[in-house]
Motif scaffolding. Structure first.
Motif, PDB file in Angstrom:
ATOM      1  N   GLN A 151     -33.969  45.106 -21.272  1.00  0.00           N
ATOM      2  CA  GLN A 151     -34.884  44.801 -20.179  1.00  0.00           C
ATOM      3  C   GLN A 151     -34.126  44.590 -18.874  1.00  0.00           C
ATOM      4  O   GLN A 151     -34.628  44.925 -17.795  1.00  0.00           O
ATOM      5  N   ARG A 152     -32.904  44.096 -18.937  1.00  0.00           N
ATOM      6  CA  ARG A 152     -32.100  43.977 -17.721  1.00  0.00           C
ATOM      7  C   ARG A 152     -31.715  45.360 -17.180  1.00  0.00           C
ATOM      8  O   ARG A 152     -31.652  45.563 -15.975  1.00  0.00           O
ATOM      9  N   VAL A 153     -31.446  46.305 -18.075  1.00  0.00           N
ATOM     10  CA  VAL A 153     -31.218  47.684 -17.627  1.00  0.00           C
ATOM     11  C   VAL A 153     -32.472  48.205 -16.919  1.00  0.00           C
ATOM     12  O   VAL A 153     -32.388  48.845 -15.865  1.00  0.00           O
ATOM     13  N   ALA A 154     -33.634  47.920 -17.504  1.00  0.00           N
ATOM     14  CA  ALA A 154     -34.887  48.375 -16.899  1.00  0.00           C
ATOM     15  C   ALA A 154     -35.105  47.747 -15.525  1.00  0.00           C
ATOM     16  O   ALA A 154     -35.603  48.399 -14.599  1.00  0.00           O
ATOM     17  N   ILE A 155     -34.718  46.486 -15.360  1.00  0.00           N
ATOM     18  CA  ILE A 155     -34.832  45.828 -14.053  1.00  0.00           C
ATOM     19  C   ILE A 155     -33.876  46.477 -13.054  1.00  0.00           C
ATOM     20  O   ILE A 155     -34.241  46.744 -11.905  1.00  0.00           O
ATOM     21  N   ALA A 156     -32.641  46.742 -13.494  1.00  0.00           N
ATOM     22  CA  ALA A 156     -31.680  47.419 -12.617  1.00  0.00           C
ATOM     23  C   ALA A 156     -32.211  48.776 -12.185  1.00  0.00           C
ATOM     24  O   ALA A 156     -32.075  49.174 -11.012  1.00  0.00           O
TER      25      ALA A 156
END
Length: 244
Positions: A156-161
């Motif tokens: 999910q942090r990749v998706a936010i980035a």
């Protein structure tokens, strides 16, 4: 002298959305009026079926109302062509989804680069911007990993980035913590809030988890397709967590 009224970033006026299911009409949103200003950090909450995802889709210009209007930076979305709406989304709005929606055969870095490359950026420029965003979300050491090698919170942090890589003014996140445990859900909300504070990015996210509501500036509650409550609260400054 009176101060000029700031233009809303997004404004819904009498927004109604009805879907056809077989021969029956399903009323998902009913005459919703909502103004979101630049820099706000807003949770849209309520039970399943209350209209949260539909509202997020209207705010993000993914969908159009059956009646009423949605404007973005003062421009009526109904007067835009499909190409104009697509351009507006690509340049100004980032999206985060509960299912992460990462491309499994691409690395974290390549996933974050993707929106910029689709928009015509060079590989060098896309890579530099993607690296910066992954470092900001605490994944500087996992850039080469594919999604299957990352935890749910890391994905999910990749998706936010990826949502942030093009520098949008608005990020719309539909149930971004639904597939995460409580600890990771709090980490994700705190991360989004920190980025909102630091960069002035507007965040609107939907949730059914009322444990997250103390961490937002504004709570918009939906019930049966209508806004049942809209509460602004003092900003709570939490210490930024260390991500690993």
């Amino acid at each position: 002298m009176p101060q000029p009224v700031q233009q809303a970033l997004v404004e819904l006026s009498g927004a109604t959305k009805q879907y056809q299911l077989g021969g029956a009409g399903i009323l998902a949103l009913d005459n919703v009026g909502l103004r979101i200003d630049a820099g706000e950090f807003v949770a849209v909450w309520g039970p399943s079926g209350s209209g949260k995802s539909t509202l997020c889709n209207l705010i993000g210009l993914i969908d159009s109302p059956s009646a009423g209007s949605v404007s973005f930076r003062g421009a009526d979305a109904a007067l835009m062509s499909d190409d104009q709406r697509s351009t507006m989304r690509n340049r100004s709005i980032g999206f985060v989804f509960q299912g992460f929606n990462l491309v499994p055969v691409l690395s974290a870095l390549e996933n974050v680069m993707l929106p910029l490359q689709i928009g015509g950026a060079s590989a060098q420029a896309a890579k530099a911007a993607a690296r910066l965003r992954l470092e900001q979300v605490g994944l500087g050491g996992q850039m080469a990993q594919r999604p299957a090698k990352l935890s749910g919170g890391q994905q999910q942090r990749v998706a936010i980035a990826r949502a942030l890589v093009a520098g949008p003014v608005l990020v719309v996140a539909d149930e971004p913590t639904a597939n995460l445990d409580t600890a990771n859900a709090v980490l994700i909300i705190d991360l989004m809030r920190e980025i909102s504070r630091r960069e002035g990015t507007t965040f609107v996210f939907s949730t059914h988890d009322d444990r997250l509501l103390a961490r937002v500036d504004r709570k918009v509650m939906l019930r049966d397709g209508c806004i049942a409550d809209d509460v602004r609260q003092e900003r709570a400054d939490y210490r930024m967590r260390v991500y690993s």
